[in-house]
Design a protein around this motif. Structure first.
Motif, short mmCIF file in Angstrom:
data_model
loop_
_atom_site.label_atom_id
_atom_site.label_comp_id
_atom_site.label_asym_id
_atom_site.label_seq_id
_atom_site.Cartn_x
_atom_site.Cartn_y
_atom_site.Cartn_z
N LEU A 1 -108.99 -56.43 86.73
CA LEU A 1 -108.47 -56.32 88.08
C LEU A 1 -107.09 -55.68 88.10
CD1 LEU A 1 -109.55 -59.75 89.62
CD2 LEU A 1 -110.35 -57.50 90.29
N LEU A 2 -106.27 -56.00 87.12
CA LEU A 2 -104.94 -55.40 87.06
C LEU A 2 -105.03 -53.89 86.86
CD1 LEU A 2 -103.01 -58.04 84.92
CD2 LEU A 2 -102.75 -57.60 87.37
N VAL A 3 -105.88 -53.46 85.93
CA VAL A 3 -106.00 -52.03 85.64
C VAL A 3 -106.61 -51.28 86.82
CG1 VAL A 3 -107.16 -50.33 84.18
CG2 VAL A 3 -106.09 -52.34 83.15
N VAL A 4 -107.64 -51.86 87.44
CA VAL A 4 -108.38 -51.15 88.47
C VAL A 4 -107.65 -51.18 89.82
CG1 VAL A 4 -110.53 -51.12 89.79
CG2 VAL A 4 -110.58 -51.51 87.32
N TYR A 5 -107.04 -52.32 90.17
CA TYR A 5 -106.49 -52.45 91.52
C TYR A 5 -104.96 -52.44 91.59
CZ TYR A 5 -111.16 -53.52 93.16
OH TYR A 5 -112.50 -53.44 93.47
N VAL A 6 -104.27 -52.87 90.55
CA VAL A 6 -102.82 -52.98 90.62
C VAL A 6 -102.13 -51.76 90.04
CG1 VAL A 6 -100.83 -54.36 89.91
CG2 VAL A 6 -102.95 -55.49 90.58
N LEU B 1 -105.87 -52.71 100.05
CA LEU B 1 -106.85 -53.39 99.20
C LEU B 1 -106.23 -53.97 97.93
CD1 LEU B 1 -109.78 -54.22 98.76
CD2 LEU B 1 -110.22 -51.97 97.77
N PRO B 2 -105.25 -53.30 97.27
CA PRO B 2 -104.63 -53.92 96.09
C PRO B 2 -103.99 -55.27 96.40
CG PRO B 2 -104.11 -51.59 96.17
CD PRO B 2 -104.77 -51.92 97.48
N VAL B 3 -103.41 -55.43 97.59
CA VAL B 3 -102.80 -56.71 97.96
C VAL B 3 -103.88 -57.79 98.00
CG1 VAL B 3 -101.54 -57.95 99.75
CG2 VAL B 3 -100.98 -55.56 99.26
#
Length: 384
Positions: free
Chosen positions: A306-311, A352-354
């Motif tokens: 999730l960190l790599v894909v969204y943050v 969306l990242p939030v």
């Protein structure tokens, strides 16, 4: 210095590559056009099959006046019988159901059942479903179809008719529609569309609906199931301890040779309110770690993913990386169809990242609750 430059270049490239793959290789999960197809003129059945509508309900007096009348008003040409299974309610759910049925004398007959507390190894909802199905099959004429629908789900008058037509036209054993969830408060607008987006990312509808793919799922709020398919799959007994019961139901039916279908709903919606962040947090966290099989290795992998894909994309984009900006753009574009489905403004897409960070925190909290012995808590019950 060279090592730092290499690292800062590789991470956003990994994010961009992940988004290219997600958009093109994950079953086009971001599209919202998987709906029940319209039946052409003259395509309706001559003999409509009988249907038992099973509604598990635990302390649902708040929403029942908004939902049960929609089942009592179904425009269905065949025989339908509503079985509301009062799962130990303390708010008069059963009595209210009878009162609502008395106000609709022309609707399908309603029977209220009280199965008592679930036996060890059963979740409350599946225990209620078991008794509803058993009662439906105990009569002289076994229903051909079972509609399993939650007590917070409201149906348009032709909902049952469209579900049955879709099942018969495509010879399906299970037809499930993901109910349109409520999006009125600020927190609902931020979190609810993303819930559907993430679900379809995990279980792309096109893969679920393909007999050649192993992916299987269902949306528990609205499931039309052939009675014989339920018998063949041994449900609900074979999934009696499932916390994520809808996905497990879809898997059981597909593994037993049944044909299943899952799509977004047009005439099926949830009226359950989620006022504030707390109720939404509990909705996700009660089952998020179970989705990861209660496995700490999968939890760590999910957090890193999730960190790599969204943050990473927005962080690197704000730091001036065009690669990070490209990944963020692809992410936002993939979210646009879901926002449109929910009637939300498109400026929410870059946020969306939030929302993803909130879901990450909910998942970690789900694991913490699990190891504290409070996992999968729902309406006064906790399941291991």
């Amino acid at each position: 210095m060279r090592h730092v430059l290499t690292w800062t270049a590789v991470v956003p490239l990994a994010s961009l590559a992940a988004w290219v793959w997600l958009l093109l290789g994950q079953g086009f999960f971001w599209r919202t056009d998987v709906r029940l197809p319209p039946v052409p003129a003259g395509g309706e059945p001559v003999d409509w099959p009988s249907v038992a509508v099973v509604v598990p309900a635990r302390d649902e007096a708040e929403v029942l006046p908004l939902t049960l009348p929609t089942l009592l008003a179904q425009d269905y040409p065949g025989h339908a019988h509503i079985l509301l299974v009062d799962d130990g309610s303390g708010d008069g759910t059963g009595a209210l159901a009878r009162e609502l049925a008395d106000r609709a004398p022309d609707g399908p007959p309603l029977t209220v059942l009280r199965p008592g507390e679930p036996e060890p190894g059963w979740t409350g909802k599946l225990w209620a479903v078991r008794h509803g199905i058993a009662h439906a099959r105990s009569g002289t004429a076994e229903p051909e179809l079972l509609l399993l629908t939650d007590a917070d789900i409201a149906h348009e008058p032709d909902s049952l008719r469209r579900l049955v037509r879709g099942a018969l036209a495509q010879r399906l054993d299970l037809v499930s529609q993901m109910a349109r969830l409520r999006v009125r408060t600020g927190w609902e607008r931020l979190i609810v569309p993303a819930f559907v987006y993430f679900f379809s990312q995990l279980y792309p509808f096109r893969w679920v609906n393909s007999p050649r793919a192993r992916t299987a799922a269902a949306a528990g709020g609205c499931v039309l199931l052939r009675t014989q398919a339920a018998v063949r799959a041994g449900v609900p007994d074979s999934i009696r301890d499932a916390v994520i019961d809808d996905v497990t139901l879809g898997r059981a039916v597909k593994r037993s040779g049944g044909r299943i279908w899952l799509g977004l709903a047009d005439g099926v919606s949830s009226v359950r309110p989620y006022v504030g962040l707390g109720p939404l947090w509990r909705m996700v966290s009660r089952s998020a770690y179970a989705q990861l099989l209660n496995n700490p290795v999968l939890l760590v992998a999910t957090v890193l993913g999730l960190l790599v894909v969204y943050v990473v994309p927005p962080v690197w984009a704000c730091a001036g990386s065009p690669v990070g900006g490209a990944a963020w753009l692809l992410m936002a574009l993939s979210y646009v169809p879901t926002l449109r489905y929910y009637g939300q403004p498109l400026w929410r897409a870059p946020l969306l990242p939030v929302t993803a960070v909130l879901y990450l925190a909910m998942t970690v909290d789900s694991a913490v609750q699990h190891y504290q012995g409070r996992g999968a808590a729902w309406k006064g019950r906790t399941y291991s």
